[in-house]
Write a protein that holds these residues in place. Structure first.
Motif, PDB file in Angstrom:
ATOM      1  N   GLN A 177       0.835  -1.209   0.000  1.00  0.00           N
ATOM      2  CA  GLN A 177       0.000   0.000   0.000  1.00  0.00           C
ATOM      3  C   GLN A 177       0.868   1.256   0.000  1.00  0.00           C
ATOM      4  O   GLN A 177       0.606   2.203  -0.741  1.00  0.00           O
ATOM      5  N   LEU A 178       1.912   1.259   0.819  1.00  0.00           N
ATOM      6  CA  LEU A 178       2.824   2.410   0.848  1.00  0.00           C
ATOM      7  C   LEU A 178       3.542   2.576  -0.483  1.00  0.00           C
ATOM      8  O   LEU A 178       3.735   3.704  -0.951  1.00  0.00           O
ATOM      9  N   ASP A 179       3.938   1.464  -1.105  1.00  0.00           N
ATOM     10  CA  ASP A 179       4.583   1.545  -2.418  1.00  0.00           C
ATOM     11  C   ASP A 179       3.670   2.249  -3.420  1.00  0.00           C
ATOM     12  O   ASP A 179       4.111   3.122  -4.165  1.00  0.00           O
ATOM     13  N   ARG A 180       2.406   1.862  -3.434  1.00  0.00           N
ATOM     14  CA  ARG A 180       1.453   2.476  -4.364  1.00  0.00           C
ATOM     15  C   ARG A 180       1.224   3.950  -4.039  1.00  0.00           C
ATOM     16  O   ARG A 180       1.155   4.796  -4.940  1.00  0.00           O
ATOM     17  N   LEU A 181       1.126   4.271  -2.745  1.00  0.00           N
ATOM     18  CA  LEU A 181       0.922   5.666  -2.339  1.00  0.00           C
ATOM     19  C   LEU A 181       2.090   6.543  -2.784  1.00  0.00           C
ATOM     20  O   LEU A 181       1.894   7.592  -3.414  1.00  0.00           O
ATOM     21  N   PHE A 182       3.298   6.117  -2.453  1.00  0.00           N
ATOM     22  CA  PHE A 182       4.455   6.946  -2.776  1.00  0.00           C
ATOM     23  C   PHE A 182       4.740   6.971  -4.272  1.00  0.00           C
ATOM     24  O   PHE A 182       5.210   7.989  -4.790  1.00  0.00           O
ATOM     25  N   HIS A 183       4.426   5.898  -4.975  1.00  0.00           N
ATOM     26  CA  HIS A 183       4.548   5.916  -6.429  1.00  0.00           C
ATOM     27  C   HIS A 183       3.589   6.965  -7.008  1.00  0.00           C
ATOM     28  O   HIS A 183       3.973   7.765  -7.868  1.00  0.00           O
ATOM     29  N   ALA A 184       2.367   6.958  -6.524  1.00  0.00           N
ATOM     30  CA  ALA A 184       1.377   7.927  -7.015  1.00  0.00           C
ATOM     31  C   ALA A 184       1.802   9.356  -6.692  1.00  0.00           C
ATOM     32  O   ALA A 184       1.659  10.262  -7.524  1.00  0.00           O
ATOM     33  N   LEU A 185       2.345   9.567  -5.516  1.00  0.00           N
ATOM     34  CA  LEU A 185       2.741  10.917  -5.103  1.00  0.00           C
ATOM     35  C   LEU A 185       4.087  11.349  -5.681  1.00  0.00           C
ATOM     36  O   LEU A 185       4.456  12.520  -5.557  1.00  0.00           O
ATOM     37  N   ALA A 186       4.804  10.448  -6.328  1.00  0.00           N
ATOM     38  CA  ALA A 186       6.109  10.792  -6.903  1.00  0.00           C
ATOM     39  C   ALA A 186       5.984  11.706  -8.112  1.00  0.00           C
ATOM     40  O   ALA A 186       6.930  12.411  -8.463  1.00  0.00           O
ATOM     41  N   ASP A 187       4.816  11.723  -8.727  1.00  0.00           N
ATOM     42  CA  ASP A 187       4.622  12.527  -9.933  1.00  0.00           C
ATOM     43  C   ASP A 187       4.094  13.920  -9.569  1.00  0.00           C
ATOM     44  O   ASP A 187       3.120  14.040  -8.830  1.00  0.00           O
ATOM     45  N   PRO A 188       4.724  14.995 -10.079  1.00  0.00           N
ATOM     46  CA  PRO A 188       4.287  16.353  -9.716  1.00  0.00           C
ATOM     47  C   PRO A 188       2.853  16.678 -10.138  1.00  0.00           C
ATOM     48  O   PRO A 188       2.155  17.411  -9.434  1.00  0.00           O
TER      49      PRO A 188
END
Length: 105
Positions: free
Chosen positions: A5-16
């Motif tokens: 879940q954290l991987d998906r969250l931070f992947h999603a938030l990695a894009d400006p």
């Protein structure tokens, strides 16, 4: 499960662009067209970003007629915040111990 879940969250938030969408939705719900306005990109591109945010659990959408409205899912942000707080607390403890050690030597 939490790591995925954290991987998906931070992947999603990695894009400006996605971070900007999240920031906008933190102010309140918006339609897909409203979310597209500040970006020089096609509607399908915005929809793709929304799909990533939705899959990460950061955004929920509802459709009424031809209009899709998006809103923030605060629990996902709380999950990320909780993880970050845990990490920060650990580093603060280590730095406190280092400070104590340096004062003693």
């Amino acid at each position: 499960m939490l790591n995925h879940q954290l991987d998906r969250l931070f992947h999603a938030l990695a894009d400006p662009t996605r971070r900007a969408v999240v920031e906008r939705l933190c102010r309140g719900p918006a339609t897909v067209s409203e979310l597209k306005e500040p970006f020089a990109m096609s509607l399908p591109a915005v929809v793709q970003h929304l799909k990533v945010l939705e899959e990460a659990g950061l955004v929920t959408t509802s459709k009424q007629g031809r209009t899709r409205t998006c809103q923030i899912a605060p629990q996902a942000l709380r999950t990320a915040e909780g993880w970050l707080t845990t990490q920060r607390t650990g580093w603060e403890r280590r730095l406190d111990r280092l400070g104590t050690f340096l004062e003693e030597t």
